[in-house]
Design an enzyme around this catalytic site. Structure first.
Site, PDB file in Angstrom:
ATOM      1  N   HIS A   1       1.615  -2.991   5.243  1.00 51.87           N
ATOM      2  CA  HIS A   1       0.545  -4.211   5.424  1.00 51.87           C
ATOM      3  C   HIS A   1       1.410  -5.075   6.475  1.00 51.87           C
ATOM      4  O   HIS A   1       2.132  -6.032   6.021  1.00 51.87           O
ATOM      5  CB  HIS A   1       0.558  -5.002   4.220  1.00 51.87           C
ATOM      6  CG  HIS A   1      -0.478  -4.066   3.175  1.00 51.87           C
ATOM      7  ND1 HIS A   1      -1.747  -4.663   2.987  1.00 51.87           N
ATOM      8  CD2 HIS A   1      -0.221  -3.200   2.290  1.00 51.87           C
ATOM      9  CE1 HIS A   1      -2.352  -3.783   2.214  1.00 51.87           C
ATOM     10  NE2 HIS A   1      -1.607  -2.970   1.908  1.00 51.87           N
TER      11      HIS A   1
ATOM     12  N   CYS B   1      -3.272   0.970   5.548  1.00 47.28           N
ATOM     13  CA  CYS B   1      -3.338   1.080   4.302  1.00 47.28           C
ATOM     14  C   CYS B   1      -4.441   2.526   3.892  1.00 47.28           C
ATOM     15  O   CYS B   1      -4.240   3.446   4.238  1.00 47.28           O
ATOM     16  CB  CYS B   1      -3.339   0.138   3.210  1.00 47.28           C
ATOM     17  SG  CYS B   1      -3.074   0.520   1.546  1.00 47.28           S
TER      18      CYS B   1
ATOM     19  N   GLU C   1      -0.152  -7.630   7.831  1.00 43.56           N
ATOM     20  CA  GLU C   1      -0.550  -8.911   7.645  1.00 43.56           C
ATOM     21  C   GLU C   1       0.434  -9.708   6.805  1.00 43.56           C
ATOM     22  O   GLU C   1       0.423 -11.016   6.773  1.00 43.56           O
ATOM     23  CB  GLU C   1      -1.925  -9.114   7.029  1.00 43.56           C
ATOM     24  CG  GLU C   1      -1.838  -8.797   5.410  1.00 43.56           C
ATOM     25  CD  GLU C   1      -1.802  -7.373   4.876  1.00 43.56           C
ATOM     26  OE1 GLU C   1      -1.598  -7.132   3.707  1.00 43.56           O
ATOM     27  OE2 GLU C   1      -1.667  -6.402   5.805  1.00 43.56           O
TER      28      GLU C   1
END
Length: 390
Positions: free
Chosen positions: A363, A279, A365
């Site tokens: 992202h 990011c 995650e």
């Protein structure tokens, strides 16, 4: 049901949306908030979104109509605080139902002093933001006993127009921690919740520009002992810890003013230490290489964005949250594009050809969102393994 206080959302272009206050109302006396109004298309994960530091300075519109169905709990927080500037939704369900619920959404918003508005036409608002672009707005929550006619639309408009633009704002140092700390928490499991990871095989130094906890959990789960540093830490301070790899976190605001981070990243890359950015960390890695960043019209915010891996040709559904991007046309010769958005063709990943450094705009995650990009964490581990062997 008790009647909710009135609320109004006014955008900088003069658009007015009337609804009701569903969050903090100044203990009954009224409250207001301003920020850049953006929309997020994720169907789940409203608590993770509100606690994502990347939303600092932004008022989030959730396009899914029913928000609050599962209440809120301590485990789903992605950081130490609620960082979003405000929340906009269509419909707040009368009841929440989840075995993990600890409080309902309005109580959670009030406790965290987050001003929020419900009962508005989020479809109309989203179409407006798509056509005109993200813009500043003000949510004005009325006092208890007031009517909608009592709210001062002109004052809300003046506040929206007076709020600072996201462009040029260095928010990474604002949301970052003040002191370094160690992290070893593992990923969530159904039977045990969060636990502690075992002793790490690799030492990762993570720069906190607004890091989400699930990123740190993914590193710890893969055998990494993680030391988190403030955003303004220098390369010398990071390298003094003798890391096997350096991680650059997500975060809010404009990457260009973060000259302290760009300088540190450039020095770290020069040592040959493996570097992985997500990011804002991706954008800062691009700037450290000499590329440029640009502000997007309305950004990418959601959990259903298709991205193509240019090497394998495979398409992945990804979680996204950013309003700036690296301009692919400005990449230097030693940095290649690795991923591209299939929504608008924008650059999603880069990798140095002469250094063990790479980054991804989305992202991986996935909190909230799909887990398809988790292989990027495995790639980081392999780079650290290779460097150890050499």
């Amino acid at each position: 049901m008790p009647q909710k206080p009135p609320a109004v959302l006014v955008l900088a272009d003069g658009s007015v949306f009337r609804g009701c206050s569903i969050g903090y109302d100044g203990a009954g006396a009224g409250a207001a908030t301003t920020g850049e109004v953006v929309f997020n298309t994720a169907m789940t994960g409203y608590q993770e979104i509100l606690t994502d530091p990347s939303y600092a300075g932004q008022v989030v519109t959730l396009t899914y109509p029913h928000i609050g169905n599962v209440g809120a709990n301590a485990e789903d927080a992605e950081s130490r605080n609620v960082f979003a500037a405000g929340l906009i939704i269509r419909d707040l369900p009368l009841a929440a139902s989840s075995w993990r619920e600890q409080e309902d959404l309005p109580a959670y918003l009030a406790r965290n002093k987050l001003v929020a508005i419900g009962d508005i036409d989020t479809r109309r608002l989203t179409r407006l933001l798509r056509s005109k672009g993200a813009q500043n707005g003000c949510i004005l929550a009325g006092a208890r006993g007031q009517s909608g006619a009592d709210l001062d639309d002109k004052a809300a408009l003046a506040a929206a127009r007076g709020a600072p633009s996201m462009a040029g704002q260095d928010l990474a140092r604002v949301v970052s921690v003040e002191h370094a700390y160690d992290w070893n928490g593992s990923l969530w499991a159904l039977d045990t919740g969060y636990g502690s990871a075992g002793p790490g095989k690799f030492h990762v130094v993570a720069f906190d520009y607004g890091v989400k906890h699930n990123i740190l959990r993914n590193l710890a789960e893969r055998g990494c002992r993680v030391t988190v540093l403030p955003a303004t830490a220098t390369a010398k301070e990071a390298l003094a810890l003798k890391p096997d790899g350096v991680f650059l976190s997500n975060g809010p605001g404009d990457p260009e003013p973060c000259d302290y981070a760009i300088k540190a990243i450039r020095e770290i890359i020069g040592t040959g230490t493996p570097v992985f950015g997500i990011c804002l960390g991706h954008q800062l890695l691009g700037l450290a290489a000499g590329a440029k960043t640009v502000k997007m019209k309305f950004g990418h915010h959601g959990a259903n964005h298709p991205v193509q891996d240019l090497e394998s040709g495979r398409v992945f559904i990804t979680s996204q949250n950013h309003g700036f991007m690296v301009d692919e046309k400005t990449l230097p010769a030693n940095v290649k594009a690795t991923h591209r958005s299939l929504f608008d063709g924008s650059l999603q990943g880069i990798e140095y050809t002469d250094r063990p450094a790479y980054s991804f705009q989305g992202h991986p995650e996935a909190s909230p969102g799909p887990h398809e990009m988790a292989y990027l964490f495995d790639k980081f581990v392999k780079l650290m393994q290779a460097r150890k062997k050499s």
